[in-house]
Design an enzyme around this catalytic site. Structure first.
Site, PDB file in Angstrom:
ATOM      1  N   ARG A   1      -5.758 -21.794 -73.724  1.00 25.79           N
ATOM      2  CA  ARG A   1      -6.819 -22.140 -74.420  1.00 25.79           C
ATOM      3  C   ARG A   1      -6.883 -23.855 -74.659  1.00 25.79           C
ATOM      4  NH1 ARG A   1      -7.682 -17.613 -78.738  1.00 25.79           N
ATOM      5  NH2 ARG A   1      -8.740 -16.125 -77.707  1.00 25.79           N
TER       6      ARG A   1
ATOM      7  N   ARG B   1     -20.118 -29.969 -75.392  1.00 26.26           N
ATOM      8  CA  ARG B   1     -20.670 -28.712 -75.521  1.00 26.26           C
ATOM      9  C   ARG B   1     -21.802 -28.593 -76.475  1.00 26.26           C
ATOM     10  NH1 ARG B   1     -18.343 -23.794 -75.699  1.00 26.26           N
ATOM     11  NH2 ARG B   1     -20.564 -23.436 -76.592  1.00 26.26           N
TER      12      ARG B   1
ATOM     13  N   ARG C   1     -12.160 -26.331 -78.035  1.00 32.59           N
ATOM     14  CA  ARG C   1     -12.492 -26.730 -79.437  1.00 32.59           C
ATOM     15  C   ARG C   1     -11.512 -27.711 -80.115  1.00 32.59           C
ATOM     16  NH1 ARG C   1     -14.340 -21.330 -82.335  1.00 32.59           N
ATOM     17  NH2 ARG C   1     -12.391 -20.519 -81.086  1.00 32.59           N
TER      18      ARG C   1
ATOM     19  N   TYR D   1     -14.293  -4.201 -75.138  1.00 35.31           N
ATOM     20  CA  TYR D   1     -15.455  -4.979 -75.266  1.00 35.31           C
ATOM     21  C   TYR D   1     -16.763  -4.097 -75.086  1.00 35.31           C
ATOM     22  CZ  TYR D   1     -13.170  -9.121 -76.345  1.00 35.31           C
ATOM     23  OH  TYR D   1     -12.545 -10.147 -76.918  1.00 35.31           O
TER      24      TYR D   1
ATOM     25  N   ASP E   1     -14.627 -17.478 -69.204  1.00 30.80           N
ATOM     26  CA  ASP E   1     -14.283 -16.583 -70.253  1.00 30.80           C
ATOM     27  C   ASP E   1     -14.267 -14.906 -69.407  1.00 30.80           C
ATOM     28  OD1 ASP E   1     -14.917 -16.064 -73.415  1.00 30.80           O
ATOM     29  OD2 ASP E   1     -15.655 -14.397 -72.363  1.00 30.80           O
TER      30      ASP E   1
END
Length: 351
Positions: free
Chosen positions: A32, A45, A36, A156, A81
């Site tokens: 990552r 973004r 962010r 998921y 992702d």
């Protein structure tokens, strides 16, 4: 898939360490690292959904490049992702801000499994276009492609989203093993197609993320998960690139995960690298394993912990590990100070 054309990066420290050679310096990258924690990422973004970003080749390229420019890390990891191939195949899902992947119609019966779509390589053309742009931009920096492992994707799909206890997943696994293995077989096929597409486009290594495998016992992992992860690694072996396997909370599974076929095993922060090499066994590289929370503790603590991990890594190599790639034990947290990451890269390169 038998031949590939990719850049010759014989001097790249990351690829040397991942391949059992001696790198010119200790390589470092961060899971990552693009995201962010970077103000330039947040600006880029703004107003653009996560999945929309993942299917925009120019955005994929720019976001992947941002930490390379800022931090000088030894590898880029493709901005994407783990649910991207599921979305591309036609499964109705979205990534909800602050929540994660949310599946409209969870998969819980044999009929649900039978109805799952298959993935065609052209359906991830936006991703492979992004890879090709990156190959032209990265110079001598290797690019890591990645995918989610079948178990984590299954969780998921069965839960309908993120889960703390994976109760529906485990209920299906134990209560309907035939449907379970059919589900993981289908997801293995999707994962292989996704990774092969990235490899054909030019990625220099791949990482398989089994983020939720740590919820399992070793016996259950071996029975219900390992054969499918083994098939993923076996089906991409002829690409001739380093293969990395990573999970969170998987200290008790490292021996089994090391058998799945990867060249490098990622280790989270819960286990010293010297113990990890005992569990994984000799001949495999190790990747990790600074606790990402330590990055908030002030530079003296970060430096001390980084030096400790480097010392443990050197000991692990002396014990038979094929090499070490410095990384975090999980991903960079959004509130992390980017300056600390840059300073950490500089320190690791000196160790």
């Amino acid at each position: 898939m038998s031949t590939y054309t990719r850049r010759q990066l014989s001097d790249a420290p990351f690829l040397a360490a991942a391949s059992g050679a001696t790198p010119a310096r200790r390589p470092v990258w961060f899971m990552r690292q693009a995201g962010r924690s970077l103000p330039e990422y947040r600006e880029l973004r703004a107003g653009i959904g996560m999945l929309q970003s993942c299917f925009d080749p120019e955005l994929v390229c720019e976001i992947t490049m941002q930490p390379i420019r800022r931090h000088g890390v030894d590898a880029a990891i493709l901005f994407s992702d783990i649910v991207v191939p599921l979305k591309a195949a036609g499964i109705d899902l979205d990534i909800a801000p602050g929540v994660g992947p949310v599946v409209t119609s969870p998969v819980r019966t044999s009929a649900d499994v039978a109805a799952l779509p298959r993935l065609r390589a052209e359906e991830v053309g936006a991703v492979t276009d992004g890879v090709r742009l990156l190959v032209g931009e990265l110079g001598q920096t290797p690019l890591i492609g990645f995918a989610g492992a079948p178990f984590t994707l299954a969780s998921y799909l069965v839960e309908g989203g993120p889960s703390k206890h994976h109760e529906r997943t485990k209920a299906m696994m134990h209560g309907d093993p035939a449907s379970w293995h059919a589900l993981l077989g289908a997801l293995t096929d999707i994962t292989i197609v996704f990774l092969r597409a990235q490899l054909a486009a030019g990625v220099d290594a791949v990482q398989l993320f089994d983020s939720w495998a740590g919820a399992l016992s070793e016996a259950d992992y071996r029975r219900y998960v390992l054969p499918h992860s083994e098939r993923v690694f076996a089906e991409i072996a002829d690409a001739g690139v380093p293969r990395i396997h990573f999970g969170v909370g998987t200290g008790e599974l490292l021996g089994a995960m090391g058998e799945a076929g990867a060249d490098v095993v990622g280790v989270d922060w819960r286990l010293p690298l010297t113990e990890a090499v005992r569990r994984v066994g000799p001949g495999k590289g190790l990747q990790g394993n600074l606790d990402p929370a330590v990055l908030f503790a002030g530079w003296p603590v970060v430096e001390a912990e980084a030096r400790r991990i480097a010392d443990e890594a050197d000991s692990a190599v002396a014990m038979g590990a094929a090499g070490h790639i410095f990384n975090l034990g999980h991903g960079v947290m959004p509130e992390t100070d980017p300056g600390v990451l840059t300073a950490l890269v500089e320190l690791v390169h000196e160790l």
